[in-house]
Design a protein around this motif. Structure first.
Motif, short mmCIF file in Angstrom:
data_model
loop_
_atom_site.label_atom_id
_atom_site.label_comp_id
_atom_site.label_asym_id
_atom_site.label_seq_id
_atom_site.Cartn_x
_atom_site.Cartn_y
_atom_site.Cartn_z
N ALA A 625 -12.45 8.64 -43.75
CA ALA A 625 -13.76 7.84 -43.55
C ALA A 625 -14.01 6.54 -44.21
O ALA A 625 -13.41 6.34 -45.20
N GLY A 626 -14.87 5.89 -43.54
CA GLY A 626 -14.98 4.32 -44.05
C GLY A 626 -16.14 4.36 -45.09
O GLY A 626 -16.53 5.47 -45.55
N PRO A 627 -16.56 3.44 -45.53
CA PRO A 627 -16.12 1.86 -45.34
C PRO A 627 -14.58 1.83 -45.87
O PRO A 627 -14.35 2.08 -47.15
N THR A 658 -2.31 1.30 -46.89
CA THR A 658 -3.43 0.72 -47.78
C THR A 658 -4.73 1.22 -47.54
O THR A 658 -5.54 1.27 -48.29
N GLY A 659 -4.86 2.26 -46.52
CA GLY A 659 -6.06 2.93 -46.07
C GLY A 659 -7.16 1.68 -45.82
O GLY A 659 -8.33 1.95 -45.72
N ALA A 660 -6.51 0.51 -45.23
CA ALA A 660 -7.56 -0.50 -44.78
C ALA A 660 -7.62 -0.57 -43.45
O ALA A 660 -6.51 -0.27 -42.73
N VAL A 661 -8.56 -1.27 -42.65
CA VAL A 661 -8.71 -1.75 -41.20
C VAL A 661 -7.87 -2.82 -41.25
O VAL A 661 -8.11 -3.89 -42.09
N ALA A 693 -17.55 -7.86 -41.41
CA ALA A 693 -16.87 -6.89 -41.96
C ALA A 693 -17.81 -5.38 -41.75
O ALA A 693 -16.96 -4.60 -41.40
N ALA A 694 -18.86 -5.70 -42.27
CA ALA A 694 -19.57 -4.16 -42.10
C ALA A 694 -19.72 -3.42 -40.73
O ALA A 694 -19.55 -2.42 -40.70
N ASP A 699 -15.85 -2.44 -46.04
CA ASP A 699 -16.35 -3.13 -47.20
C ASP A 699 -16.32 -4.82 -47.41
O ASP A 699 -15.14 -5.26 -47.42
N PRO A 700 -17.35 -5.31 -47.06
CA PRO A 700 -17.27 -6.89 -46.95
C PRO A 700 -16.57 -7.49 -48.25
O PRO A 700 -16.11 -8.59 -48.54
#
Ligand code: NA7
Length: 865
Positions: A625-627, A658-661, A693-694, A699-700
């Motif tokens: 789940a994000g952000p 990284t769990g990043a987009v 980003a949002a 997370d910006p």
């Protein structure tokens, strides 16, 4: 005092070569060196030849490599002389063969039986070894060869109360010479390795009751023993020399076709068919080679493991016993698998019982039997099939004291260190046959033994011819080989198992993978190259004076080397000989053959506004789940090749780690759009990504830029532009083997300019397409020449065998000097491309894990204003 096999001769005071052991290795050594004119004395504790086959006389003892291959090949006449009666010969037949060899070459006259070498001391003044027997006799020798076997020191059963038992006790590895009759007896067997699995069905035939104590369930396949394989016999008859040569250059020491069928990708019916074929073949290398990736990929491995478990469940009637017999705690092949004859079916007999020590641990051995989990079971005999102190045990059990007075045991306290498994620093003129860090137990021993003996014999011949009498590996060469051997093991599943390969069966033994798993073929090539390069890595001395061509024989990661070999074998055209369109098509076709990378939560495509036209992007979202943190990614390809999906496996991997987009953005390419079009697009993309980003679910405050190669160049430049423009705020940058400068004079361009896929010539071609000479020094093309203060924390990865290595390192160092937090990662043994070959180059995974961890730690740090 021991006596020579010919009868009365006393131990000689001085010989050229002393050989310890009169098994497969010792016999061939003695024969070969004697033929070459060396004086040789061999010593063995046993009363006759045979080594392993002298001691392991337990019922059912057989080889697990087919006899067509488990035999000497050095003399075609010897091969004509001997006919094996079975596919897998029994111990008496193999022993008879070795006795025949001893007779045929009149070897016994130089073997002292009943003689244990207890200690050996190097005497630097005379450049000789002084060996002492357990009877205190001394022998002086110029060269000392441990041909003492890998599995020759039985492990003492380490079970509470073992000394108290009053009944008959047997150790499979030290079986009596007289026939042991178990008729009518209550027998226990402890241990279910190869020895246990071979003797259990035989003992069950005689015993009134048989109880098997199993600590670890073992994988075993039916040997399908019988007559020697007609197909192998036919191949030998047609072309003996060709067959033997193919064995020498094979992966395991037997001619075999390697498969490229992946257990992960292959359809079910193909998997099943391949498995069944291997099962029917009844050969270890067949079942270990069902899939190309079963030794390295846990998913592929589990496919084979589960099919074997199905076979076990189908063979054993009682479901609970079947379940206990199914191995579940180690990947298939990471403990030595067995070949059996009716092993699992034995547990269907009414008088045979399995005690699963995980459910019913042994409390103690008593005077009359074994107490386990509250039950006292009485036995007339206990058979310990509990294994060996493998590989290093026989070597360090001799008190060997080297040039600096340190013993081998002390030197190896943290694990063995050798050069090619043949020699070890500090112990001049000491050779090991099939020592640790050589293929040895993972290969057909007969082939590996001959290769080692031949290499040692060639080496001694050469030294004699060159008037040299001292040889020792250099610390550099030894450290390099130890690292390479470890690198080979690390890409496999082997380190996951508590096996004797890992030293895990002997309490207190260091946990190190002992044999060399790079393959008989690769190993032979390394030994050959060492010899061809002036005995590289070996320091020689003698009347002719000292000489040494120091160096490391294998520095490239083993799986990277495989890729390089494959690419070289394909004879592909150089990319710089193509036009841009053909080069792009070629690079896309190559990328399509690579594994896709791990699954991510979601992959979506979109466009964002660019300075000239919309830019396509591909977004990789984690399943969590994000952000999420957000990474703007720029692909590699020398500003000429690639697209938003070109580096998909790497982007997926980065996303998962990284769990990043990850937003992988396409940018305008050269030569159609030359410098600074790509930079302008990249900066515009990062601005858009930061603003959105949002809405991208991110997370910006956690925005990174990343890129590989030319994409790394764009990422680095983007950070400089964002700093100068006062935004957007970039919290970190990941530069993977980036272009940071156009200086072709750096050492890495010279050392790695050819042979590692990205060549110096191709890099020139890229630059020529991208930017004019005058533009190349501009910081927007060469970020190393820009101002570096105030930039986001950076993870900079360079690869050892990359022309761009030094400019990556230079950038990391310059950033650090400018006060930018930097994590510099130097990928040892890697090339410019290998780190992005996700799931194809396994050795890249730890490097990507490290870079992702470093990037995440920077991303999570409070954003810099
Ligand atoms: P292995 O393969 O080392 O097998 C030894 C077996 O004995 C194995 O099942 C061990 O279980 C078991 N063992 C060892 N110590 C104990 C104690 N204390 N309690 C219970 N069980 C124990 O030796 P082998 O002689 O069968 O085979 C050696 C090689 O020879 C073979 O691989 C071929 O290459 C030829 P563990 O797995 O350690 O839990």
């Amino acid at each position: 005092m021991g006596r020579s096999g010919s009868g009365s001769a006393a131990i000689p005071a001085e010989v050229d070569v002393a050989v310890i052991g009169a098994g497969f290795s010792g016999l061939y050594l003695l024969h070969k060196l004697r033929e070459l004119g060396f004086s040789v004395a061999a010593f063995d504790e046993a009363s006759d030849v045979g080594g392993t086959w002298y001691w392991n006389r337990y019922p059912g003892a057989r080889c697990d490599i087919p006899t067509t291959d488990y035999a000497y090949s050095f003399d075609p006449e010897l091969e004509k002389d001997w006919t094996w009666s079975e596919k897998y010969a029994t111990q008496p037949e193999i022993l008879a063969y070795l006795q025949h060899v001893a007779d045929r070459y009149d070897l016994r006259r130089d073997i002292w039986f009943g003689t244990r070498i207890a200690a050996a001391v190097w005497d630097e003044a005379s450049r000789r070894w002084r060996l002492r027997t357990s009877e205190d006799d001394e022998v002086s020798c110029r060269y000392y060869v441990m041909a003492s076997g890998c599995l020759s020191l039985p492990k003492k059963p380490d079970i509470e109360g073992v000394g108290r038992y009053r009944g008959e006790v047997y150790l499979t590895g030290m079986w009596p010479h007289e026939r042991v009759d178990f008729s009518g007896k209550r027998v226990a067997v402890v241990g279910t390795g190869s020895s246990g699995i071979q003797c259990i069905p035989e003992i069950a035939r005689e015993a009134a009751q048989l109880t098997v104590f199993q600590r670890t369930a073992n994988f075993s396949a039916p040997a399908h023993n019988g007559a020697p394989s007609p197909s192998r016999l036919a191949q030998l008859a047609a072309d003996r020399d060709g067959y033997r040569e193919a064995a020498r250059w094979s992966r395991g020491g037997m001619p075999a076709e390697l498969t490229d069928v992946s257990g992960v990708i292959a359809p079910d019916d193909v998997r099943r068919q391949r498995f069944e074929d291997a099962w029917q073949a009844g050969e270890l290398f067949a079942i270990l080679g069902v899939f190309s990736d079963q030794g390295i990929n846990p998913v592929a491995n589990e496919v084979v493991a589960e099919m074997i478990r199905e076979k076990i469940r189908a063979s054993v009637t009682d479901p609970e016993t079947a379940d206990s017999l199914c191995p579940k705690d180690h990947p298939f092949g990471t403990k030595r698998p067995c070949l059996d004859t009716g092993y699992f079916e034995t547990f269907n007999l009414p008088h045979v019982r399995l005690v699963d020590l995980h459910r019913m641990p042994i409390a103690t051995i008593t005077e009359t039997g074994i107490d386990a989990a509250g039950e006292s079971i009485e036995f007339d005999a206990i058979v310990f099939a509990t294994g060996f102190d493998a590989m290093t045990g026989p070597l360090v059990s001799v008190d060997i004291s080297g040039a600096d007075g340190v013993t081998l045991k002390d030197k190896w306290a943290q694990g063995p260190t050798t050069y090619l498994g043949l020699m070890t620093t500090g112990f001049p003129n000491l050779f090991m046959i099939t020592g640790p860090q050589s293929p040895s137990v993972l290969s057909n021993m007969a082939v590996s033994i001959e290769q080692h003996v031949d290499w040692v014999a060639d080496c001694l011949l050469r030294m004699r011819a060159d008037n040299l009498d001292r040889i020792e590996p250099t610390p550099l060469a030894e450290a390099g080989w130890v690292r390479h051997s470890q690198d080979c093991a690390d890409i496999t599943l082997h380190p996951r198992a508590d096996s004797w390969y890992m030293g895990a069966n002997v309490p207190g033994k260091p946990r190190v993978f002992l044999p060399y798993i790079g393959g008989v073929d690769a190993y032979r090539r390394a030994c050959q190259e060492v010899a061809e390069n002036g005995l590289m890595g070996l320091r020689l001395d003698g009347p002719a004076g000292p000489r040494c061509n120091d160096g490391v024989i294998r520095r490239v990661q083993p799986d990277v080397a495989m890729v390089l070999d494959l690419v070289a074998s394909l004879g592909l055209p150089a990319m710089e000989s193509m036009d841009a369109a053909d080069a792009r098509a070629f690079s896309e076709a190559t990328a399509a053959t690579m594994p896709p990378g791990p699954a991510v939560g979601e992959i979506t495509d979109g466009t964002l506004p660019g300075p000239a036209a919309d830019l396509a992007y591909r977004l990789y979202r984690p399943a969590s789940a994000g952000p999420h943190p957000l990474i703007a990614y720029f692909h590699g390809g020398g500003w000429v090749l690639g697209s938003q999906h070109a580096d998909e496996p790497f982007c997926r991997d980065l996303c998962v780690r990284t769990g990043a987009v990850i937003v992988s953005v396409n940018y305008r390419h050269a030569p159609e759009d030359r410098f600074p079009a790509a930079v302008d697009d990249a900066f515009a993309a990062v601005q858009w990504i930061a603003v959105n980003a949002a809405s991208l679910g991110c997370d910006p405050g956690q925005l990174a830029v990343a890129g590989w190669s030319a994409g790394g160049n764009l990422a680095a430049v983007t950070c400089q532009l964002a700093r100068d423009a006062g935004g957007p705020v970039i919290t970190s940058q990941l530069l993977l083997t980036p272009v940071t400068d156009g200086d072709f004079g750096r050492p890495s361009y010279i050392e790695n300019g050819e042979g590692f896929i990205l060549t110096a010539a191709l890099m020139r071609w890229f630059w020529d397409h991208y930017a004019d000479e005058a533009e190349r020094a501009h910081p927007k093309a060469a970020p190393l020449r820009g101002t570096l203060t105030g930039l986001p924390p950076a993870v900079v990865v360079s690869a050892e065998f990359d022309p761009l290595r030094d400019e990556g390192d230079a950038y990391a160092e310059a950033l650090a000097a400018a006060g930018v937090p930097v994590r510099q990662i130097r990928a040892r043994g890697h090339t410019h491309t290998s780190l992005t070959m996700v799931d194809a180059v396994i050795s890249g995974a730890p490097v990507r894990a490290e870079m992702a961890e470093a990037l995440s730690s920077f991303l999570q740090a409070p954003a810099r204003a």
